[in-house]
Design a protein around this motif. Structure first.
Motif, PDB file in Angstrom:
ATOM      1  N   ASP A 139       1.147  -1.217  -0.301  1.00  0.00           N
ATOM      2  CA  ASP A 139       0.195   0.211   0.142  1.00  0.00           C
ATOM      3  C   ASP A 139       1.032   1.540   0.141  1.00  0.00           C
ATOM      4  N   VAL A 140       1.946   1.633  -1.197  1.00  0.00           N
ATOM      5  CA  VAL A 140       2.683   2.445  -1.221  1.00  0.00           C
ATOM      6  C   VAL A 140       2.025   3.000  -2.749  1.00  0.00           C
ATOM      7  N   GLU A 141       2.075   4.904  -2.868  1.00  0.00           N
ATOM      8  CA  GLU A 141       2.193   5.584  -3.799  1.00  0.00           C
ATOM      9  C   GLU A 141       2.546   4.942  -4.918  1.00  0.00           C
ATOM     10  N   PRO A 142       2.158   4.412  -6.332  1.00  0.00           N
ATOM     11  CA  PRO A 142       3.155   4.424  -7.148  1.00  0.00           C
ATOM     12  C   PRO A 142       4.223   4.785  -7.310  1.00  0.00           C
ATOM     13  N   LEU A 143       4.114   6.268  -7.672  1.00  0.00           N
ATOM     14  CA  LEU A 143       5.421   6.477  -7.993  1.00  0.00           C
ATOM     15  C   LEU A 143       6.665   5.875  -6.688  1.00  0.00           C
ATOM     16  N   TRP A 144       6.141   6.248  -5.804  1.00  0.00           N
ATOM     17  CA  TRP A 144       7.616   5.982  -4.606  1.00  0.00           C
ATOM     18  C   TRP A 144       7.499   4.063  -5.431  1.00  0.00           C
ATOM     19  N   LEU A 145       7.052   3.314  -5.778  1.00  0.00           N
ATOM     20  CA  LEU A 145       7.258   1.797  -5.884  1.00  0.00           C
ATOM     21  C   LEU A 145       8.212   2.142  -7.146  1.00  0.00           C
ATOM     22  N   LEU A 146       8.140   2.893  -8.195  1.00  0.00           N
ATOM     23  CA  LEU A 146       9.080   3.306  -8.968  1.00  0.00           C
ATOM     24  C   LEU A 146       9.919   3.943  -9.184  1.00  0.00           C
ATOM     25  N   ALA A 147       9.914   5.171  -7.645  1.00  0.00           N
ATOM     26  CA  ALA A 147      11.441   5.437  -6.830  1.00  0.00           C
ATOM     27  C   ALA A 147      12.336   4.590  -6.293  1.00  0.00           C
ATOM     28  N   ASP A 148      11.212   3.377  -6.057  1.00  0.00           N
ATOM     29  CA  ASP A 148      12.260   2.201  -5.286  1.00  0.00           C
ATOM     30  C   ASP A 148      12.312   0.970  -5.344  1.00  0.00           C
ATOM     31  N   GLY A 149      12.592   1.324  -7.475  1.00  0.00           N
ATOM     32  CA  GLY A 149      12.940   0.399  -8.074  1.00  0.00           C
ATOM     33  C   GLY A 149      12.056  -0.539  -8.403  1.00  0.00           C
ATOM     34  N   LEU A 150      11.201  -0.027  -8.382  1.00  0.00           N
ATOM     35  CA  LEU A 150      10.188  -1.618  -8.310  1.00  0.00           C
ATOM     36  C   LEU A 150      10.350  -2.292  -7.660  1.00  0.00           C
ATOM     37  N   SER A 151      10.494  -1.658  -6.070  1.00  0.00           N
ATOM     38  CA  SER A 151      10.528  -3.084  -5.030  1.00  0.00           C
ATOM     39  C   SER A 151      11.570  -4.479  -6.099  1.00  0.00           C
ATOM     40  N   HIS A 152      12.445  -3.978  -6.089  1.00  0.00           N
ATOM     41  CA  HIS A 152      13.417  -5.168  -6.123  1.00  0.00           C
ATOM     42  C   HIS A 152      13.936  -5.202  -5.295  1.00  0.00           C
ATOM     43  N   GLY A 153      14.481  -6.727  -5.452  1.00  0.00           N
ATOM     44  CA  GLY A 153      15.078  -7.003  -4.340  1.00  0.00           C
ATOM     45  C   GLY A 153      16.390  -7.943  -4.964  1.00  0.00           C
ATOM     46  N   SER A 154      16.711  -8.836  -5.487  1.00  0.00           N
ATOM     47  CA  SER A 154      17.921  -9.575  -6.398  1.00  0.00           C
ATOM     48  C   SER A 154      16.664 -10.200  -6.992  1.00  0.00           C
ATOM     49  N   PHE A 155      17.999 -10.884  -8.574  1.00  0.00           N
ATOM     50  CA  PHE A 155      17.898 -11.230  -9.340  1.00  0.00           C
ATOM     51  C   PHE A 155      18.712 -12.382  -9.571  1.00  0.00           C
ATOM     52  N   ILE A 156      18.427 -13.746 -10.584  1.00  0.00           N
ATOM     53  CA  ILE A 156      19.534 -14.692 -10.747  1.00  0.00           C
ATOM     54  C   ILE A 156      18.708 -15.216 -11.687  1.00  0.00           C
ATOM     55  N   LEU A 157      19.492 -15.604 -12.742  1.00  0.00           N
ATOM     56  CA  LEU A 157      20.055 -15.834 -13.647  1.00  0.00           C
ATOM     57  C   LEU A 157      20.018 -17.014 -14.269  1.00  0.00           C
ATOM     58  N   GLY A 158      18.905 -17.702 -14.418  1.00  0.00           N
ATOM     59  CA  GLY A 158      18.813 -19.552 -14.796  1.00  0.00           C
ATOM     60  C   GLY A 158      19.391 -19.668 -16.525  1.00  0.00           C
ATOM     61  N   GLN A 159      19.536 -20.672 -16.617  1.00  0.00           N
ATOM     62  CA  GLN A 159      19.599 -21.774 -18.116  1.00  0.00           C
ATOM     63  C   GLN A 159      19.026 -20.618 -19.509  1.00  0.00           C
ATOM     64  N   GLY A 160      19.663 -20.898 -20.320  1.00  0.00           N
ATOM     65  CA  GLY A 160      18.892 -20.374 -21.617  1.00  0.00           C
ATOM     66  C   GLY A 160      19.103 -20.775 -22.732  1.00  0.00           C
ATOM     67  N   VAL A 161      18.853 -20.017 -23.934  1.00  0.00           N
ATOM     68  CA  VAL A 161      19.020 -20.481 -25.166  1.00  0.00           C
ATOM     69  C   VAL A 161      18.837 -19.430 -25.683  1.00  0.00           C
ATOM     70  N   GLU A 162      19.289 -19.543 -27.150  1.00  0.00           N
ATOM     71  CA  GLU A 162      19.215 -18.450 -28.035  1.00  0.00           C
ATOM     72  C   GLU A 162      18.000 -18.538 -28.977  1.00  0.00           C
ATOM     73  N   LEU A 163      18.355 -16.773 -28.601  1.00  0.00           N
ATOM     74  CA  LEU A 163      16.825 -16.796 -29.957  1.00  0.00           C
ATOM     75  C   LEU A 163      16.457 -16.482 -31.112  1.00  0.00           C
ATOM     76  N   LYS A 164      15.077 -17.513 -31.453  1.00  0.00           N
ATOM     77  CA  LYS A 164      15.663 -18.125 -32.505  1.00  0.00           C
ATOM     78  C   LYS A 164      14.668 -17.280 -32.980  1.00  0.00           C
ATOM     79  N   ASP A 165      13.319 -16.944 -32.811  1.00  0.00           N
ATOM     80  CA  ASP A 165      12.258 -16.466 -32.931  1.00  0.00           C
ATOM     81  C   ASP A 165      11.758 -15.358 -31.399  1.00  0.00           C
ATOM     82  N   PRO A 166      11.530 -14.400 -31.379  1.00  0.00           N
ATOM     83  CA  PRO A 166      10.993 -13.139 -30.844  1.00  0.00           C
ATOM     84  C   PRO A 166       9.941 -13.647 -29.971  1.00  0.00           C
ATOM     85  N   GLN A 167       8.824 -14.453 -30.918  1.00  0.00           N
ATOM     86  CA  GLN A 167       7.458 -15.900 -30.794  1.00  0.00           C
ATOM     87  C   GLN A 167       7.658 -16.288 -29.049  1.00  0.00           C
TER      88      GLN A 167
END
Length: 265
Positions: A139-167
């Protein structure tokens, strides 16, 4: 972007302190006048928190695309083990992320969708950790959620494959398992109406700010099915069909995993 005012600098200082102490703000520092001011606070916070590894996308209350940085210090490769210390909340979002094989540097003319898709190299499974610097969240003003990095805490990048098709980005099927039990089974279109248009908007927003997208940068595109709480001594794995998996172990304190409950890496 205009030069910071005393009040935006003060607000950024308060958010940086909240990041570094894992203490939440009881109140929003002041009323933000609009997205420009929210982005200004966000940028000042980012200047203090270190190198950026990429960006996250979201939608505001009006359905428009908004952006926030991913910090290199808080970005990890799967399988990852994180400590619950240092987070106010710990909520998982299962996401698809794009990594870039070619940079999109600042320039005068806008980028086209074809140029952005040609620069994107790989599509990955990913977890974003939702956290907040506000005690009243969500329950926070949306502009403050944006200022606060959209509530970012951490990020884990997993397995990937070549992007052969944008779809490959526009529809996903995945299973999320927590401590060996199925927590989500999802097959649906991307939650953003057009995720590639959102990435294009980000690329041109950064171009206009003379920032650009670098080779190897990651853009994560938003949760497919809300948030899932994770508690210390639990593990989670999401596996996207045709793309791969992403795994996270959560421990109570750094360096003290519970071997009975934490999934082996």
């Amino acid at each position: 972007m205009t030069a910071p005012s005393n009040k935006t600098q003060s607000a950024a200082d308060a958010l940086v302190q909240a990041h570094r102490t894992a203490r939440q703000l009881d109140v929003e520092p002041f009323r933000l006048s609009g997205e420009d001011e929210a982005y200004q606070v966000q940028a000042l916070v980012a200047d203090e928190l270190g190198l950026q590894a990429g960006w996250k996308l979201g939608l505001n209350a009006e359905g428009r695309v908004v952006f926030a940085p991913l910090y290199a210090e808080r970005t990890h490769r799967s399988p990852a083990t994180l400590s619950r210390q240092g987070f106010n909340r710990f909520l998982l979002e299962s996401e698809l992320a794009i990594s870039f094989r070619q940079p999109l540097p600042p320039r005068a003319e806008p980028y086209s969708l074809a140029e952005v898709q040609a620069a994107a190299g790989f599509i990955h499974s990913a977890f974003e950790i939702v956290d907040t610097r506000f005690a009243a969240w969500p329950d926070v003003e949306p502009l403050w959620l944006l200022a606060d990095g959209l509530s970012h805490g951490s990020f884990i990048l997993g397995q990937g494959v070549e992007l052969k098709d944008p779809q490959m980005l526009t529809h996903a099927a995945y299973e999320l398992v927590v401590n060996g039990e199925l927590a989500q089974k999802v097959e649906r279109a991307h939650p953003q109406p057009d995720p590639w248009d959102s990435i294009l908007q980000l690329a041109n927003h950064l171009r206009a700010q003379e920032l650009g997208i670098g080779e190897g940068d990651v853009i994560t595109t938003g949760s497919f099915s809300g948030v899932t709480p994770l508690e210390p001594h639990q593990w989670a794995e999401v596996r996207f069909a045709g793309i791969g998996g992403c795994r996270l172990n959560l421990v109570e304190c750094e360096g003290l995993p519970d071997k009975r409950k934490v999934s082996p890496s």
